[in-house]
Enzyme design. Structure first.
Site, PDB file in Angstrom:
ATOM      1  CE  LYS A  47       2.990   0.390  10.535  1.00  0.00           C
ATOM      2  NZ  LYS A  47       1.478   0.806   9.952  1.00  0.00           N
ATOM      3  CG  ASP A  82       2.457   5.007   6.032  1.00  0.00           C
ATOM      4  OD1 ASP A  82       3.413   5.512   5.273  1.00  0.00           O
ATOM      5  OD2 ASP A  82       1.943   3.740   6.013  1.00  0.00           O
ATOM      6  CD  GLN A 137      -2.219  -1.427   4.981  1.00  0.00           C
ATOM      7  OE1 GLN A 137      -2.402  -1.267   3.673  1.00  0.00           O
ATOM      8  NE2 GLN A 137      -1.133  -1.244   5.483  1.00  0.00           N
ATOM      9  CD  GLU A 138      -0.539  -1.858   8.991  1.00  0.00           C
ATOM     10  OE1 GLU A 138      -0.122  -1.603  10.160  1.00  0.00           O
ATOM     11  OE2 GLU A 138       0.162  -1.981   7.919  1.00  0.00           O
ATOM     12  CD  GLU A 149       0.309   3.982   9.785  1.00  0.00           C
ATOM     13  OE1 GLU A 149       0.449   3.192  10.815  1.00  0.00           O
ATOM     14  OE2 GLU A 149       0.688   3.689   8.864  1.00  0.00           O
ATOM     15  CB  SER A 187      -0.829  -0.113   1.230  1.00  0.00           C
ATOM     16  OG  SER A 187      -0.155   0.300   2.515  1.00  0.00           O
ATOM     17  CE  LYS A 192       5.536   2.323   5.922  1.00  0.00           C
ATOM     18  NZ  LYS A 192       4.344   2.166   4.791  1.00  0.00           N
ATOM     19  CG  HIS A 241       7.092  -3.713   9.303  1.00  0.00           C
ATOM     20  ND1 HIS A 241       6.633  -4.980   9.416  1.00  0.00           N
ATOM     21  CD2 HIS A 241       5.970  -2.720   9.336  1.00  0.00           C
ATOM     22  CE1 HIS A 241       5.259  -4.952   9.751  1.00  0.00           C
ATOM     23  NE2 HIS A 241       5.053  -3.723   9.732  1.00  0.00           N
ATOM     24  NE  ARG A 242       6.662   0.299   3.153  1.00  0.00           N
ATOM     25  CZ  ARG A 242       6.398   1.335   2.056  1.00  0.00           C
ATOM     26  NH1 ARG A 242       7.127   2.043   1.820  1.00  0.00           N
ATOM     27  NH2 ARG A 242       5.170   1.311   1.673  1.00  0.00           N
ATOM     28  CB  SER A 243       3.419  -5.288   3.527  1.00  0.00           C
ATOM     29  OG  SER A 243       3.492  -4.504   2.176  1.00  0.00           O
ATOM     30  CG  HIS A 266      -0.884  -5.325   3.958  1.00  0.00           C
ATOM     31  ND1 HIS A 266      -0.458  -4.771   5.223  1.00  0.00           N
ATOM     32  CD2 HIS A 266      -0.125  -4.785   3.049  1.00  0.00           C
ATOM     33  CE1 HIS A 266       0.322  -3.806   4.792  1.00  0.00           C
ATOM     34  NE2 HIS A 266       0.540  -3.933   3.561  1.00  0.00           N
ATOM     35  CG  ASP A 308      -2.021   1.744   8.490  1.00  0.00           C
ATOM     36  OD1 ASP A 308      -2.452   2.721   7.806  1.00  0.00           O
ATOM     37  OD2 ASP A 308      -1.049   1.365   7.863  1.00  0.00           O
ATOM     38  CD  GLU A 335       2.418  -5.150   7.829  1.00  0.00           C
ATOM     39  OE1 GLU A 335       1.892  -4.967   8.795  1.00  0.00           O
ATOM     40  OE2 GLU A 335       2.736  -4.265   6.774  1.00  0.00           O
TER      41      GLU A 335
HETATM   42  P1  PGA Z   1       3.223  -1.221   3.148  1.00  0.00           P
HETATM   43  O1  PGA Z   1       2.066  -1.324   4.526  1.00  0.00           O
HETATM   44  O2  PGA Z   1       4.319  -1.665   3.457  1.00  0.00           O
HETATM   45  O3  PGA Z   1       2.411  -2.263   2.366  1.00  0.00           O
HETATM   46  O4  PGA Z   1       2.827   0.165   2.586  1.00  0.00           O
HETATM   47  C1  PGA Z   1       2.560  -0.715   5.683  1.00  0.00           C
HETATM   48  C2  PGA Z   1       1.943   0.576   5.962  1.00  0.00           C
HETATM   49  O5  PGA Z   1       0.862   1.033   5.281  1.00  0.00           O
HETATM   50  O6  PGA Z   1       2.010   1.026   7.152  1.00  0.00           O
HETATM   51 ZN    ZN Z   2       0.529   2.554   6.829  1.00  0.00          ZN
END
Ligand code: PGA
Ligand code: ZN
Length: 427
Positions: free
Chosen positions: A390, A314, A165-166, A287, A43, A339, A367-369, A157, A246, A209
């Protein structure tokens, strides 16, 4: 600090946690060689620095041969046999060589791999641990971050139906990282059993993740299962363990409308929705509640709940100081996600974090996914001392590599404090 004359700058292809190619760099001074690997998002924000991919048919276009050639060609030529004082000088050399605002000439993945390996080389040459070197670059006092663990995966994800997403747990009510991670592990296992009991065996399948992907459609159902499994694990939601989400809302936004939980919502309605979630559940952090261009909608929500809840940007900021500056001016949020590969060098990542914290915002290293087993961000979070990280579920090799490194640092350096981060109103 010792200067370094670079004698080796190389790269090769490895695989990330989704099975896609990524790049691992090697830097050396003829005596010591260090390596680093770069992650990759799903994302991703529209304004992120460019991740250079080969295109064509190999690896569905995701090959990194061109990025590798850029490391071993122009980047190596600009660094080898030259002396550098620190990672900042190395980064500046590569930024100038690239010459574009988004690193599209050489690729942010190529540049970052060398930047991270170089930071490791400086730390090793100077007899420092990586977090100590980062601390010297940032000028901040190290602290062990509070982890935010993503234990239910939705959005892009996962192959489920959750728009958000999270769904994360934030074990901020513990004395040290060991107790915080023990609680997280126990809650992860209790959630697994809980979901299987409630929805059947497929409910414990996992996403990118490492979080579970239960067959639920509604945000509240996911949050409710987490709250119940915190209690079932013997912990107390809202006292020692808190929740976070998130939304990654750019992914469910189209033409002014957000499609979430089977409803179409306008920005103000969605704001009401987040506020009602935060009143029903012990949510300390939200987020990307809105689209990545919605600085104004972010600001309205920040005004409404920013004194009670951490609001992280983000995709809207993409670790880019110009965009963070705009967010500071417009009061769009009270926190930023950090990031490395969104901006593409270690020193710019440090500078973006400093910009945010000096403006009174929180900064959360992430991190990243798509990850590798490189644990660089654990040291980055400790060395920045901004108090939060995170990095996924407390499961899967590429996720636990970071948590394990945090525990290694904490064991070796009992003098480093565990962060007592303030989530704007809720401890
Ligand atoms: P991504 O997701 O690494 O797929 O961008 C992580 C996030 O959105 O925080
Ligand atoms: Zn995010």
């Amino acid at each position: 600090m010792k200067r370094i004359i670079f004698e080796q700058v190389r790269a090769r292809q490895i695989f990330d946690s989704r099975g896609n190619p990524t790049i691992q760099a090697y830097t050396g001074d003829g005596e010591i060689t260090t390596t680093a690997s770069v992650p990759s998002g799903a994302s991703t924000g529209r304004h992120e620095a460019l991740e250079l991919r080969d295109g064509g048919i190999e690896f569905g276009g995701k090959g990194v041969n061109r990025a590798i050639e850029n490391v071993e060609g122009p980047i190596a030529s600009s660094l080898i046999h030259r002396s550098f004082a620190d990672v900042r000088e190395v980064d500046l050399t590569m930024i100038k060589l690239d010459g574009t605002p988004n690193k599209s000439a050489l690729g942010a993945n190529a540049i970052l791999s060398v930047s991270m390996a170089a930071a490791r080389l400086f730390s090793r040459k100077n007899g420092l641990e990586l977090f100590e070197y980062i601390s010297s670059v940032s000028g901040r006092r190290p602290s062990i971050p509070v982890p935010m663990l993503n234990i239910i995966n939705g959005g892009v994800h996962a192959g489920g139906e959750l728009a958000v997403q999270e769904f994360l747990i934030v074990p901020s009510g513990f004395k040290n990282i060991f107790d915080a991670l023990r609680a997280s592990s126990e809650i992860y296992q209790s959630l697994k059993a809980h979901l299987k009991r409630k929805y059947g065996p497929f409910a414990s399948n996992i996403g990118d993740e490492g979080g579970f992907v239960p067959p639920v459609k509604k945000t509240e159902d996911a949050l409710q299962s987490i709250v119940e499994s915190v209690t079932e694990a013997g912990y107390s939601p809202g006292t020692d363990v808190f929740l976070a989400i998130d939304a990654a809302a750019s992914e469910f936004y189209r033409d002014g409308i957000y499609v979430i939980d089977g409803k179409e919502m306008e920005p103000a309605e969605l704001g009401d929705y987040y506020i009602s979630l935060a009143s029903k559940f012990p949510i300390v952090s939200i987020e990307d509640p809105y689209d990545e261009e919605a600085f104004e909608d972010f600001a309205i929500l920040n005004k409404r709940i920013g004194s009670k809840v951490q609001l992280i940007g983000d995709d809207i900021y993409v670790t880019n100081s110009a965009r963070i500056r705009r967010g500071i001016e417009m009061k769009s949020s009270n926190a930023v996600l950090i990031k490395l590969n969104q901006i593409g060098t270690v020193s710019e990542t440090v500078d973006s974090s400093l910009l945010a914290v000096n403006a009174g915002m929180n900064a959360v290293v992430s991190h990243r996914s798509g990850e590798t087993t490189d644990d660089f961000i654990a040291d980055l979070a400790v060395g920045l001392g901004t108090g939060q990280i995170k990095t996924g579920a407390p499961a899967r090799g590429e996720r636990v590599a970071k948590y394990n490194r945090l525990m290694e640092i904490a064991s070796g350096h009992p003098d480093i404090p565990f962060s007592s981060v303030v989530f704007f109103g809720r401890k």
